[in-house]
Design a protein around this motif. Structure first.
Motif, PDB file in Angstrom:
ATOM      1  N   ALA A 109       0.826  -1.207   0.000  1.00  0.00           N
ATOM      2  CA  ALA A 109       0.000   0.000   0.000  1.00  0.00           C
ATOM      3  C   ALA A 109       0.860   1.255   0.000  1.00  0.00           C
ATOM      4  O   ALA A 109       0.547   2.242  -0.681  1.00  0.00           O
ATOM      5  CB  ALA A 109      -0.939  -0.001   1.212  1.00  0.00           C
ATOM      6  N   PHE A 110       1.976   1.201   0.767  1.00  0.00           N
ATOM      7  CA  PHE A 110       2.880   2.362   0.796  1.00  0.00           C
ATOM      8  C   PHE A 110       3.503   2.603  -0.574  1.00  0.00           C
ATOM      9  O   PHE A 110       3.572   3.740  -1.048  1.00  0.00           O
ATOM     10  CB  PHE A 110       3.967   2.134   1.844  1.00  0.00           C
ATOM     11  CG  PHE A 110       5.011   3.207   1.873  1.00  0.00           C
ATOM     12  CD1 PHE A 110       4.741   4.439   2.459  1.00  0.00           C
ATOM     13  CD2 PHE A 110       6.256   3.009   1.295  1.00  0.00           C
ATOM     14  CE1 PHE A 110       5.707   5.436   2.477  1.00  0.00           C
ATOM     15  CE2 PHE A 110       7.221   3.994   1.317  1.00  0.00           C
ATOM     16  CZ  PHE A 110       6.950   5.217   1.901  1.00  0.00           C
ATOM     17  N   LEU A 134       2.317   1.587  -3.485  1.00  0.00           N
ATOM     18  CA  LEU A 134       1.264   2.066  -4.391  1.00  0.00           C
ATOM     19  C   LEU A 134       0.897   3.503  -4.103  1.00  0.00           C
ATOM     20  O   LEU A 134       0.688   4.310  -5.025  1.00  0.00           O
ATOM     21  CB  LEU A 134       0.029   1.157  -4.268  1.00  0.00           C
ATOM     22  CG  LEU A 134       0.175  -0.270  -4.807  1.00  0.00           C
ATOM     23  CD1 LEU A 134      -1.090  -1.072  -4.534  1.00  0.00           C
ATOM     24  CD2 LEU A 134       0.486  -0.253  -6.295  1.00  0.00           C
ATOM     25  N   THR A 135       0.809   3.832  -2.802  1.00  0.00           N
ATOM     26  CA  THR A 135       0.487   5.220  -2.442  1.00  0.00           C
ATOM     27  C   THR A 135       1.569   6.170  -2.908  1.00  0.00           C
ATOM     28  O   THR A 135       1.284   7.267  -3.431  1.00  0.00           O
ATOM     29  CB  THR A 135       0.313   5.331  -0.914  1.00  0.00           C
ATOM     30  OG1 THR A 135      -0.708   4.441  -0.492  1.00  0.00           O
ATOM     31  CG2 THR A 135      -0.064   6.750  -0.522  1.00  0.00           C
ATOM     32  N   LEU A 136       2.842   5.746  -2.747  1.00  0.00           N
ATOM     33  CA  LEU A 136       3.944   6.583  -3.208  1.00  0.00           C
ATOM     34  C   LEU A 136       3.901   6.769  -4.713  1.00  0.00           C
ATOM     35  O   LEU A 136       4.083   7.880  -5.225  1.00  0.00           O
ATOM     36  CB  LEU A 136       5.273   5.949  -2.781  1.00  0.00           C
ATOM     37  CG  LEU A 136       6.551   6.746  -3.104  1.00  0.00           C
ATOM     38  CD1 LEU A 136       6.528   8.077  -2.386  1.00  0.00           C
ATOM     39  CD2 LEU A 136       7.783   5.944  -2.719  1.00  0.00           C
ATOM     40  N   VAL A 155       1.212   6.414  -6.674  1.00  0.00           N
ATOM     41  CA  VAL A 155       0.033   7.232  -7.008  1.00  0.00           C
ATOM     42  C   VAL A 155       0.274   8.689  -6.646  1.00  0.00           C
ATOM     43  O   VAL A 155      -0.091   9.602  -7.395  1.00  0.00           O
ATOM     44  CB  VAL A 155      -1.211   6.679  -6.284  1.00  0.00           C
ATOM     45  CG1 VAL A 155      -2.390   7.629  -6.436  1.00  0.00           C
ATOM     46  CG2 VAL A 155      -1.576   5.311  -6.842  1.00  0.00           C
ATOM     47  N   ALA A 156       0.926   8.912  -5.480  1.00  0.00           N
ATOM     48  CA  ALA A 156       1.179  10.295  -5.069  1.00  0.00           C
ATOM     49  C   ALA A 156       2.112  10.994  -6.060  1.00  0.00           C
ATOM     50  O   ALA A 156       1.884  12.146  -6.439  1.00  0.00           O
ATOM     51  CB  ALA A 156       1.786  10.315  -3.665  1.00  0.00           C
ATOM     52  N   ARG A 157       3.173  10.281  -6.466  1.00  0.00           N
ATOM     53  CA  ARG A 157       4.092  10.897  -7.428  1.00  0.00           C
ATOM     54  C   ARG A 157       3.450  11.059  -8.798  1.00  0.00           C
ATOM     55  O   ARG A 157       3.669  12.066  -9.472  1.00  0.00           O
ATOM     56  CB  ARG A 157       5.350  10.043  -7.548  1.00  0.00           C
ATOM     57  CG  ARG A 157       6.240  10.084  -6.308  1.00  0.00           C
ATOM     58  CD  ARG A 157       7.496   9.284  -6.531  1.00  0.00           C
ATOM     59  NE  ARG A 157       8.409   9.397  -5.374  1.00  0.00           N
ATOM     60  CZ  ARG A 157       9.578   8.788  -5.307  1.00  0.00           C
ATOM     61  NH1 ARG A 157       9.997   8.016  -6.308  1.00  0.00           N
ATOM     62  NH2 ARG A 157      10.335   8.939  -4.232  1.00  0.00           N
TER      63      ARG A 157
END
Length: 270
Positions: free
Chosen positions: A123-124, A126-128, A130-132
């Motif tokens: 999740a981290f 993927l979140t990173l 998606v965030a970038r």
């Protein structure tokens, strides 16, 4: 009651295949807390008295579950039925060795924690990503466009791959705002140029009018000087006329007196 049969029967109960029962301790005692049968180690504990803390279970008001130190010195979670609640008046308990009982739970918890850790890491990541991809890059583009707008380049556009996302809508709004500002700046520049042209035209008109006024002022000054000169000549003329008139009056008086003398004085005396 055949204690050997009871011991054998308890041993058979522990061999059902259940891990809990395999690692458990099955105990039967009389109402005085004397062990009648125990599995395992029947021969080691039969006939022995329960410790004082275990006697509370024998005399309990009803069945229950409690964690305590059993007769072999190990802490167990014990499910029990006191002697007063059985038809035979016997105390029956099943004790589960706590580490053995919690081992599967601990393994399950460990697997769950590991799974949660893996899921959290995924999740981290993927979140990173998606965030970038969907936050960092659009934000950098917006900041870069804002800097160019601040420097006066209102023609800069923010490009967005997804017009339906929040950042796409923000980019479209920023582009519209920049376009509106560019149009207003162009209108202001046109108004400023027009106003400057009008000011230049009006200034030229004022210069022409000023030159005309200077000419008129010069002419007026010349006219006033000529008028003053004429007034001076007129005053001198009037003075000269008055003097001539007065002198003429004086000459007329003298002439009249001479004429009168001429009439009264004899000719031969002349």
């Amino acid at each position: 009651l055949d204690l050997a049969w009871l011991a054998e029967h308890l041993a058979q109960l522990r061999e059902t295949g259940s891990r809990f029962l395999t690692d458990s301790v099955l105990t039967v005692a009389d109402r005085d807390g004397v062990v009648l049968a125990r599995s395992p180690q029947h021969a080691d504990f039969v006939g022995k008295q329960f410790p004082p803390n275990a006697m509370e279970l024998v005399k309990a008001a009803g069945p229950g579950v409690q964690r305590l130190k059993s007769i072999d010195g190990k802490y167990r979670v014990i499910g029990f039925v006191p002697s007063g609640h059985t038809a035979t008046g016997l105390f029956v308990s099943v004790g589960f060795y706590e580490p053995a009982m919690m081992a599967e739970i601990n393994r399950t918890a460990l697997r769950g924690a590991a799974l949660i850790g893996v899921v959290a890491a995924i999740a981290f990541v993927l979140t990173l990503f998606v965030a970038r991809r969907f936050i960092g890059r659009p934000t950098r583009e917006l900041v870069a466009a804002a800097r160019r707008w601040r420097e006066g380049d209102l023609g800069t556009q923010v490009h967005s791959d997804d017009q339906l996302s929040e950042f796409g809508q923000i980019a479209a709004a920023f582009n519209d705002m920049a376009g509106t500002l560019a149009r207003r700046e162009e209108e202001l520049r046109e108004h400023a140029d027009e106003l400057e042209a009008r000011v230049a035209e009006r200034t030229q008109e004022l210069l022409v009018t000023n030159n005309r006024l200077q000419v008129e002022i010069t002419e007026r000054q010349n006219t006033e000087a000529a008028l003053v000169q004429a007034q001076k000549l007129q005053a001198v003329g009037q003075l000269a006329g008055g003097i001539a008139h007065d002198f003429n009056n004086l000459l007329a008086t003298i002439q009249g007196n001479l004429d009168l003398l001429a009439q009264t004085v004899p000719l031969e005396q002349e």
